[in-house]
Motif scaffolding. Structure first.
Motif, mmCIF file in Angstrom:
data_model
loop_
_atom_site.group_PDB
_atom_site.id
_atom_site.type_symbol
_atom_site.label_atom_id
_atom_site.label_comp_id
_atom_site.label_asym_id
_atom_site.label_seq_id
_atom_site.Cartn_x
_atom_site.Cartn_y
_atom_site.Cartn_z
ATOM 1 N N ALA A 133 47.798 33.003 34.479
ATOM 2 C CA ALA A 133 48.189 33.967 35.514
ATOM 3 C C ALA A 133 47.818 35.389 35.101
ATOM 4 O O ALA A 133 47.282 36.169 35.905
ATOM 5 C CB ALA A 133 49.690 33.860 35.783
ATOM 6 N N MET A 134 48.081 35.746 33.851
ATOM 7 C CA MET A 134 47.737 37.087 33.370
ATOM 8 C C MET A 134 46.230 37.284 33.361
ATOM 9 O O MET A 134 45.719 38.332 33.781
ATOM 10 C CB MET A 134 48.322 37.314 31.974
ATOM 11 N N SER A 135 45.505 36.280 32.906
ATOM 12 C CA SER A 135 44.047 36.391 32.855
ATOM 13 C C SER A 135 43.458 36.593 34.246
ATOM 14 O O SER A 135 42.563 37.428 34.442
ATOM 15 C CB SER A 135 43.454 35.141 32.213
ATOM 16 N N LYS A 136 43.940 35.832 35.228
ATOM 17 C CA LYS A 136 43.425 35.960 36.585
ATOM 18 C C LYS A 136 43.714 37.345 37.154
ATOM 19 O O LYS A 136 42.875 37.937 37.853
ATOM 20 C CB LYS A 136 44.037 34.878 37.467
ATOM 21 N N GLN A 137 44.896 37.873 36.863
ATOM 22 C CA GLN A 137 45.241 39.217 37.336
ATOM 23 C C GLN A 137 44.335 40.268 36.693
ATOM 24 O O GLN A 137 43.873 41.203 37.365
ATOM 25 C CB GLN A 137 46.711 39.523 37.023
ATOM 26 N N LEU A 138 44.070 40.115 35.406
ATOM 27 C CA LEU A 138 43.207 41.070 34.721
ATOM 28 C C LEU A 138 41.775 40.993 35.252
ATOM 29 O O LEU A 138 41.120 42.020 35.453
ATOM 30 C CB LEU A 138 43.237 40.810 33.209
ATOM 31 N N GLN A 139 41.286 39.783 35.493
ATOM 32 C CA GLN A 139 39.937 39.648 36.031
ATOM 33 C C GLN A 139 39.842 40.228 37.445
ATOM 34 O O GLN A 139 38.828 40.829 37.816
ATOM 35 C CB GLN A 139 39.502 38.186 36.026
ATOM 36 N N ALA A 140 40.915 40.078 38.220
ATOM 37 C CA ALA A 140 40.925 40.645 39.561
ATOM 38 C C ALA A 140 40.849 42.164 39.530
ATOM 39 O O ALA A 140 40.393 42.796 40.483
ATOM 40 C CB ALA A 140 42.189 40.202 40.296
ATOM 41 N N ASN A 141 41.270 42.742 38.404
ATOM 42 C CA ASN A 141 41.217 44.198 38.240
ATOM 43 C C ASN A 141 39.971 44.653 37.480
ATOM 44 O O ASN A 141 39.862 45.831 37.125
ATOM 45 C CB ASN A 141 42.474 44.686 37.520
ATOM 46 N N GLY A 142 39.059 43.710 37.214
ATOM 47 C CA GLY A 142 37.784 44.085 36.616
ATOM 48 C C GLY A 142 37.681 43.917 35.120
ATOM 49 O O GLY A 142 36.737 44.429 34.510
#
Length: 372
Positions: free
Chosen positions: A318-327
Motif C-alpha cells: 500500500a505504501m509503495s503504490k502511494q509513493l509510486q502514484a506520487n512519482g
C-alpha cells in the motif's frame, strides 16, 4: 497442473513485481529509488563517449566465445586495469555477476571440500553451491561461528561485502581471522560495495584485500555499465578459463562494453569519484536521520541500500503504490526473496539525487502516513 504452473501459482502475489523501464521522454520519476546506479555513472558523458568510440572500432558485438574469436585487446586492457586497481594477481571477465559466482563455485570447489556461506548470500552463490559437488552449509547472517569451527583446511567461506537486501556489511576482519585460524579460502562477492566505498572506490576490500582469496564483483551497479569479473590467483583464473562452463560456453561481452567499463573505473579512481562517494555518503546520512526521526522500522545499514520494514505485505504494498502514484519509484520486496515477516520497501540511494528532492520525498511520506 504442471510443476511450472504450480510454481507460478505459488509465486503470484509474492516477491518482486515487475517494473517496465521506459524512456525518460515518456515518464519522469521525481526520484528513482530502485536503481543500483549508486554513483550516477550510467549516463556519464565520458563513459558514453568511450562506448561510442569503441563501437566505431570494434562494432557492437564480440562475435564469439572468449576462447575462440571473442577475446580482444579491449578485454585484456580491462583485466589488467582490474588487477592494478584491486591488487590481485589476475582477473577474468564474465557477462554477469550470476555467471561469475556460479562459475567459480561449480568449477573450483570439489567434493572433498565444504562451503560455508552466509544465510543472506545472493541466489547465484546458492545455485553455485547446489550445483557443485561440495557439501555446503549456510550460517546465520554475519555469524559464521560456531559453524565454521567445523571447517578443515581448504574449505570455503563465502560472503558478500554489502548484502543486497539488508544493505549491511560483512565483518571482513573476522573473515581474515577465520581464514588464518582454519586455513580456509575466503570468497567475497562485492557487487554492492565496489566503486561506492573505500579508497579509490575499491569497496569492501579497501582496508585489506589480503583477507579475500576470491573476489567477484559487477560493473552493473556503482560503475554504471554491465558485466562482471573474478579476481584470484593465476592458477585459479587459468582453471576457470579451461574448465568453467559459464565462461567457455558464453559469447564474450562486447569490446565496446569493456572500453566503457575501463573509462568508468578511471573515473571511480579519480578525484571526481571521491566527490561522488562523498555526495553519496551525505545522502545516506540524511536519509537515515529522516527514518530515525519518524521511528520507522529499519535495518542498521550505512550503505546506499536502506530498508523500511513493514508488519505485513499488505502495508508495504500500500505504501509503495502511494509513493509510486506520487512519482517515486519504490519497489516492495516480499517473500520468498526475503524471509517471511520482513517485507520491505528497499531504497537505493545515489550520489546524484538532489537534496531538495529528498526533502520533498519525506514531506510526501508524512502526508501518506497521515492518510493511510
Amino acid at each position: 497442473m504442471s510443476v511450472y504452473q504450480r510454481r507460478l501459482k505459488e509465486r503470484k502475489g509474492s516477491s518482486l513485481f515487475r517494473v517496465r523501464k521506459v524512456r525518460s521522454s515518456d515518464v519522469q520519476w521525481k526520484l528513482n529509488f530502485s536503481t543500483n546506479d549508486y554513483l550516477g555513472l550510467s549516463q556519464h558523458r565520458h563513459i558514453r563517449q568511450a562506448f561510442k568510440q569503441a563501437v566505431d572500432i570494434w562494432g557492437v558485438g564480440s562475435t564469439g566465445s572468449p576462447l575462440l574469436s571473442g577475446y580482444s585487446s579491449a578485454h585484456q586492457e580491462l583485466e589488467e586495469l582490474l588487477t592494478d586497481w584491486l591488487g590481485k594477481p589476475r582477473a577474468l571477465l564474465f557477462n554477469s555477476g550470476f555467471a561469475a559466482n556460479h562459475g567459480v563455485l561449480t568449477t573450483l570447489v570439489d567434493k572433498q571440500q565444504k562451503v560455508f556461506a552466509d544465510k543472506l548470500v545472493h541466489a547465484s552463490i546458492i545455485d553455485g553451491m547446489q550445483h557443485s559437488e561440495a557439501q555446503f552449509k549456510r550460517y546465520p547472517h554475519n555469524q559464521p561461528l560456531p559453524v565454521v569451527d567445523k571447517a578443515n583446511a581448504g574449505d570455503w567461506l563465502v560472503t558478500e561485502g554489502v548484502f543486497s537486501m539488508d544493505g549491511d556489511a560483512c565483518d571482513l576482519k573476522l573473515m581474515a581471522s577465520l581464514k588464518q585460524q582454519f586455513d580456509i579460502k575466503v570468497m567475497l562477492d562485492d557487487a554492492h560495495g565496489l566503486g561506492a566505498y573505500g579508497s579509490e572506490g575499491r569497496g569492501s576490500t579497501s582496508s585489506g584485500s589480503d583477507a579475500v582469496d576470491m573476489l567477484t564483483g559487477t560493473f552493473g551497479k556503482a560503475l554504471g555499465v554491465g558485466g562482471a569479473f573474478v579476481c584470484a590467483k593465476d592458477d585459479e583464473i587459468e582453471s576457470l578459463i579451461q574448465f568453467c562452463r559459464d565462461y567457455i560456453y558464453s559469447t564474450a561481452m562486447p569490446p565496446a562494453q569493456a572500453a566503457a567499463i575501463k573509462s568508468s573505473i578511471e573515473i571511480v579512481r579519480s578525484a571526481e569519484g571521491d566527490e561522488r562517494r562523498e555526495q553519496l555518503a551525505h545522502r545516506i546520512q540524511y536519509f537515515r536521520e529522516q527514518m530515525k526521526q519518524r521511528n520507522l522500522k529499519i535495518i542498521d545499514s550505512n550503505t546506499a541500500i536502506q530498508t523500511w520494514l513493514f508488519d505485513s505485505d499488505t502495508e508495504a504494498l500500500a505504501m509503495s503504490k502511494q509513493l509510486q502514484a506520487n512519482g517515486y519509484l519504490c519497489s516492495v520486496i516480499r517473500p520468498p526473496t526475503v524471509p517471511v515477516g520482513t517485507s520491505r520497501i528497499r531504497f537505493s540511494l545515489t550520489s546524484n539525487m538532489p537534496q531538495v528532492a529528498l526533502e520533498s520525498f519525506w514531506q510526501v511520506v508524512d502526508r501518506i502516513r497521515d492518510n493511510l
